[in-house]
Design an enzyme around this catalytic site. Sequence first.
Site, PDB file in Angstrom:
ATOM      1  N   GLN A  46      -8.078   8.506   6.379  1.00 49.44           N
ATOM      2  CA  GLN A  46      -8.758   7.679   6.936  1.00 49.44           C
ATOM      3  C   GLN A  46      -9.340   8.305   8.183  1.00 49.44           C
ATOM      4  O   GLN A  46     -10.330   7.937   8.586  1.00 49.44           O
ATOM      5  CB  GLN A  46      -7.695   6.573   7.419  1.00 49.44           C
ATOM      6  CG  GLN A  46      -8.574   5.442   7.969  1.00 49.44           C
ATOM      7  CD  GLN A  46      -9.599   4.600   7.147  1.00 49.44           C
ATOM      8  OE1 GLN A  46      -9.511   4.641   6.036  1.00 49.44           O
ATOM      9  NE2 GLN A  46     -10.642   4.088   7.753  1.00 49.44           N
ATOM     10  N   ALA A 105       0.736  -1.131  -0.032  1.00 54.29           N
ATOM     11  CA  ALA A 105       0.006   0.084  -0.043  1.00 54.29           C
ATOM     12  C   ALA A 105       0.975   1.386  -0.030  1.00 54.29           C
ATOM     13  O   ALA A 105       2.032   1.474   0.506  1.00 54.29           O
ATOM     14  CB  ALA A 105      -0.784   0.012   1.166  1.00 54.29           C
ATOM     15  N   SER A 149     -10.284  -3.160   0.070  1.00 61.37           N
ATOM     16  CA  SER A 149     -11.834  -2.612   0.308  1.00 61.37           C
ATOM     17  C   SER A 149     -12.497  -3.348  -0.795  1.00 61.37           C
ATOM     18  O   SER A 149     -11.991  -3.790  -1.662  1.00 61.37           O
ATOM     19  CB  SER A 149     -11.836  -1.259   0.042  1.00 61.37           C
ATOM     20  OG  SER A 149     -11.408  -0.645  -1.364  1.00 61.37           O
ATOM     21  N   GLU A 201      -9.608 -10.610  -0.931  1.00 65.00           N
ATOM     22  CA  GLU A 201      -9.829 -10.747   0.789  1.00 65.00           C
ATOM     23  C   GLU A 201     -10.427  -8.979   0.941  1.00 65.00           C
ATOM     24  O   GLU A 201      -9.517  -8.169   1.091  1.00 65.00           O
ATOM     25  CB  GLU A 201      -8.714 -11.020   1.503  1.00 65.00           C
ATOM     26  CG  GLU A 201      -9.110 -11.648   3.029  1.00 65.00           C
ATOM     27  CD  GLU A 201      -9.026 -10.342   3.801  1.00 65.00           C
ATOM     28  OE1 GLU A 201     -10.254  -9.769   3.993  1.00 65.00           O
ATOM     29  OE2 GLU A 201      -7.900 -10.298   4.395  1.00 65.00           O
ATOM     30  N   GLU A 250     -18.560  -0.065   7.039  1.00 67.34           N
ATOM     31  CA  GLU A 250     -17.221  -0.453   7.253  1.00 67.34           C
ATOM     32  C   GLU A 250     -16.546   0.916   7.746  1.00 67.34           C
ATOM     33  O   GLU A 250     -16.386   1.805   6.837  1.00 67.34           O
ATOM     34  CB  GLU A 250     -16.502  -1.347   6.485  1.00 67.34           C
ATOM     35  CG  GLU A 250     -14.940  -1.986   7.232  1.00 67.34           C
ATOM     36  CD  GLU A 250     -14.178  -2.787   6.123  1.00 67.34           C
ATOM     37  OE1 GLU A 250     -14.100  -2.522   5.051  1.00 67.34           O
ATOM     38  OE2 GLU A 250     -13.742  -3.739   6.751  1.00 67.34           O
ATOM     39  N   CYS A 266      -9.755  -5.866   8.625  1.00 67.21           N
ATOM     40  CA  CYS A 266     -11.301  -6.060   7.856  1.00 67.21           C
ATOM     41  C   CYS A 266     -12.211  -6.869   8.791  1.00 67.21           C
ATOM     42  O   CYS A 266     -13.415  -6.799   8.607  1.00 67.21           O
ATOM     43  CB  CYS A 266     -10.555  -6.737   6.698  1.00 67.21           C
ATOM     44  SG  CYS A 266      -9.421  -7.855   6.981  1.00 67.21           S
TER      45      CYS A 266
END
Lengths: 289, 309, 526
Positions: free
Chosen positions: C386, C233, C284, C305, C436, C339
Site C-alpha cells: 500500500q 483480510a 476495492s 461496499e 482512490e 473508503c
Amino acid sequence: MLTITKTPKCYVGGKFIRSESGAVYPVHDASGGFLANIPSCSRKDLRNAVEAAAKAGPGWAARSPYNRAQILYRLGEMLESRADEMAAALACGEQRASAGSGPGAADEVRASIGRIVHFAGWADKYEQVLGSVNPVASPHFNFTVTEPMGIVAVLAPEEAPLLALLTLILPAITSGNAVVALASESRPDAAILLGEILAVSDLPGGVVNLLTGSREGLIDTFATHEHLRAVTASATRAEATTLQQGAAESVKRVVLHDPATDWLAADHESPWPIRDFVEAKTVWHPIGA
Amino acid sequence: MIQRPALLRLLDEVGTVDAVGVEERAAKFATRSIKRESKRFGLRLAASMVDLTTLEGKDTPGKVASLCRKALRAHDTVEVPPVAAVCVYPTMVRAAVGALAGSSVRVASVATAFPSGQAPIKSRLAEVKAAVADGADEIDMVIQRGAFLAGDLVRVRDEIERVRDACGEATLKVILETGELETYDNIRAASFLAMRVLRPGDFIKTSTGKTSANATLANHQVMIEAIRDHYLASGTEIAMKPAGGIRNAKEALHFLVAVKETLGDAWLNNRRYRFGASSLLNDLVRQLVKQETGAYQAPWNFTENAGGY
Amino acid sequence: MAPKSKKAKNAKKAKNADNSKTPKDADKGGKGDRGQAAAARKPARELLFGDLWEFDPAPESADPRIEESYGLFINGRFSAPKSRKHFTSVSPRDGAALSRIASAGKADVNAAYLAAARAFAKWSQLPGRERGKFLFRIARLLQDRSREFAVAETLDGGKPIKESRDFDLPMAAAHFFYHAGWADKLDYLAPGRRCEPLGVVGQVIPWNFPLLMLAWKLAPALAAGNTVVLKPAETTSITALKFASILQDAGLPPGVVNIVTGAGDTGAEVVNHPKAAKVAFTGSTEVGKLIQRSLAGSGKRLTLELGGKAANIVFADAPLDQAVEGIVNGIFFNQGHVCCAGSRLLVQESIAGLIVDKLRDRLAVLRVGDPLDKNTDVGAINSGEQLDKIRELVQSGIDEGAEIHQPKCRLPEKGWYFPPTLFSGVTQSHRIAREEIFGPVLSILTFRTPAEAIEKANNTAYGLSAGVWTDKGSRILKMAAELKAGVVWANTYNRFDPSSPFGGYKESGFGREGGKHGLLDYLKLG
C-alpha cells in the site's frame, strides 16, 4: 373499401420512431396471416433511447411526488379509456402464443389498470416507508432518504406483455427513474399501443421509452451500457448470467424475476419493488446552537 | 439603507463556529497523554502561568500577604517557579504590592465593578485608576454582557477602550464572561471586539469565576483560535487567560496542549498565557511532588481547605 | 431634539472606533479576518510549532494476547488447515512478525460452509429473542476486552491506538448491541411482509477497519438468522481470530460463525462456494467487479461496499476552523485508509488560500509515528504494498504539476509510514483527483458556485460519500440532494453509527450496511 392499417412504431423520447436501422420483423395473426412489421431496434436505437431517458430523467425526478402521483393516475385513466382496444391488442398476441399464454386479455387489462393505480398512490408515500430518521448516539441529526438511481433498463418477458411490462416499469418510474424497456418480442402489440397511451398521459416524453426487437440481439447492450444504472428482467439462467456479467463492469444493479412469476400476484404490489430502484442517501448534520 | 445588526456584521467578518465541531476538537486535547519529563515541564510551566487569585468578601491584608508568600515559593523542597501574578480586589492591591516587592510576581487587580460590571462607567474608570495608582501591574475588567447581548457592540468596545486608556502602562485583561455570552458565535465575536482595541500583550479572559459556567476547553478553543486569526491578520499578539473551574493539574495540561497545538510555542509563557485560579497551584505542586517522590500525595499538605477527610 | 443629539453622539463614537484601529488593522480593510486578508498576509506572521514542549513517548501497555499461531475457526473450534499452508502476519508498525496464520484452501472453505449450513437450521429457527441474547453477550464481552483488542488491532493494522481504542472498538461493540435488539423485531422491519433469513452468507472484509468491518458484517447477518463464513483480510486477521474466542465464551452454537483466513484465493473460494446464499464484500472496486462477474447467473444475492473518491466541499461562509478539523479528520483518519475518505477537497475560490494556510498549520501539529503511542494521530501504512501505491500516486501528482505540501516530521526508521500530504493546484484531470489513493493524501481543487461544486463532486464513477460545509441551511439541503453519494456529511465528516445506513451509489457498490436498510439486505421478504 380497404381499411388503412396502423404502422407499428416504438415510443422514444416522446416521439414515435422506427428503427434507425430500418430493420423490421413481421408478426402474424392466429391463422398465420401477416399482421404488421414491427421495428427491430438496433444497439444504436437503444443508445438513443438512453440519451432520451437521460434528458427527461432529471426533470421527472424533480417533479413533486404529488405531481408524479397524479400523472401516473392519469396514465391509468388513459389506459381505461382505451381498455377495449388494449384487450384486442393483447388478444392478438395471445392467439399467436404457442403455450402458457397468460392471464387472458380482459383480465390482464383490468390488472394493469389496477397496478397503475396502485403505484400512482405510492408516489407520495413510499418515502415514508423506505426512508428513516436514524437515532445516532452523537449530537447529530441523521436521516435517510431515497433517490432514484437514474436510468433503468427493463426487459419484459414474452408472456403477459402488458402486465409484466408495467409491473417492471412502474416501481422504477414511481420514484423518478427513467426507463428504457424492451417489449415482448413475440407479442409486442400491447407495448406498441402502450406507447400511444403514454404519449397522452402527461408523463413527460423520454421518461418511458419502449423499444421492440430482438431480445437476444440487445441483451448484451442492455447489460453493458454504463449509463443504465439498473436492469430488471424476468430472465433465464443464461440471460441472468449475461446481464450480471455485463453489469459488473459498471457495478450496475440487477433485479431479476423468476420466469415462473405469476404476474397477477398481489405481491407485485407493495413499496418493496420501488426499493429495488432507489439509492438510500444518509445525511448527517450537527445539532448545536 | 438596510443595515444588519452589528453582531451579524461582525460575524460576517470573523466567521461563525460550529458548536459540535469545536467540542469534538476540544475533547481531542483531553486525550493527549503527558508523561515523565514532558509532564514535569508542563506542570512547572503551568505553575509559572498562574494568576493566584483571592476574590472574597472576607479577604484581609493578612490573607493576601499569606497568598503572596505562596506565590513566591509554593513548596519547601520541590522547586516550583514563582507564579505570574497575584490577583486581588482593588482594596488589597497595596497589601500585595508590599508583599511582592522586588519579585517577578506581578500584582493584578480586578476592577470595573467586578464581577457584574453593573456600575456607572465613571465609577468603573475611577476604580481602575485607583488600582493602578496603588501599584497594580495588571487590570482584569469585565465587559457589559447585557449591552453585548442587546447588540450594542459600540458601547462595549467604547468602554474597553476607555478602560484601556485608564490603565496607562498596566496590562489589561478583558473578561468576556463566556458563560453569560452563551453561544460560541458570541464568544468569537466578543473576542474580536475586544482584541481590535487591545494592545499587544493585553489579554482576553474567559470568566470571572463567579458564575456557574467557567472556562471549558471548548470556549477556550474558540478564544485561542480568535487570537490566532487576529494575530495572523494584524500581527498583534493578544494573550489568553482562562479562569474559573480549572482546579487540577491534568485539566491545566489539557489547556496547555490546546495552546501548543493552536497558537504554538510563542504562547507557551506567562507573558502570553495565564491561568486564573485559586486552588490550581495546590494540585500542580502536589503533582510535581509526586513526580519527584514517585508517591501519590495526600491533599492536606497542599491546600488550606481540603477538609478533614 | 433628543433623537438628533443621540444620533450625533453615536456617529462620534463610531468615528472614534474607526480611529482606534491600529495601523496594522487598517490595512486589511473591512473583511480583514477572512478570505481577503489571507492574500495580503505577511509571511513573517507565522505560528511557531516547535519543540519547546515535546511529549515523551506514551505507549499503550495493555497485553494484546496474540497467539503464536492461529488455525481456522470452523464449527466452533480452531483447527489446522487441511491446506497445511500458513502465512506470517507482520506489524506495519515495525515490520515484526506477530503470528502465524492458517491459509484456508478449497477443502477448508468447504468445511466452513458445511458447518454453517448445518448450523443454519437451528439458528434460523431459534426465537429472535434468544439470538438477540447471544449478540448482546458478544457486545458485552467485546466491551470487557476492549483495550486488549484495541492494542491487537493497532499492532496488526497500524492504526493509532487512540483510534482503535476510541473508535473501532466502541463502534464494533455498538454494532452488536444495536443489531441484537433487532433479532426479535424483524416483523416490524418491512410492513406487510414477513422477513426470512437467507441461509449461509459469505463475507469478505477489508484491512482498514478489521474488527469494525467484521462487526458491520456479522451483527446484522446473525440478527437476521443467517449463518456466516467470514474471511478477514490477509494482513489483518488477528482481531477476527481473537474475536472467535469471544464467540466461544459467549457460547454461540458451533458453525453459526466460521472464520477462514487467507489471501485472495481463499476469498474467491468463499464467494464462489455453491452453498452461499448471499455474498457481502467490502473492498476495492476492482475486486468488487470481479466478484459481481463471477457470481453472474448463480442466483446468489450480493452487496458490495467498494471504493470512493469523496468530495469535501467548503463554502466561504462555513465555520472554517471546524471545517479544517473536518477536512483533517476526513483524510487523515486511519492514515486515509478509508473508503469514504474526503480525498478531494473542493474549496470556494475566495477562501482557498486561507484554507490551505490553516491546513498547513493544522498538519504541523499532527503527530505521525508509532501507532501504539497514545499521542499518535497518524499511524503506520497498513502494508509495504500500500505504501508503494501511495508513493506512486504522490509522484504522479508531482509529475503532473500539482504543488505538494508536507509537514516536517520524523518518521520511524522501521515500519511503513507516510507523512500527511496536501496537493494544491489540482485539476479534475489529475490522477490524484480521480484515483482512490487510500492514503493520507489530500487533493485540493477550487470552485466558485454551488452548481460548479456539484458538477465537480459528481464527476467520478464513485459515489460513496461527500461532505459539505456552509452556514446556510437551505444550501446544505440542496447540496445534499444533488450530491450523488450514499452518505453526505454536512458540517461534519467521517461520522458513523450502527443505526445509520452506509453504502454507495454507482461504482462504490450497492446495498447498505447499518440501520434498518442494512438489515433488510440480509433478509428475504416472504
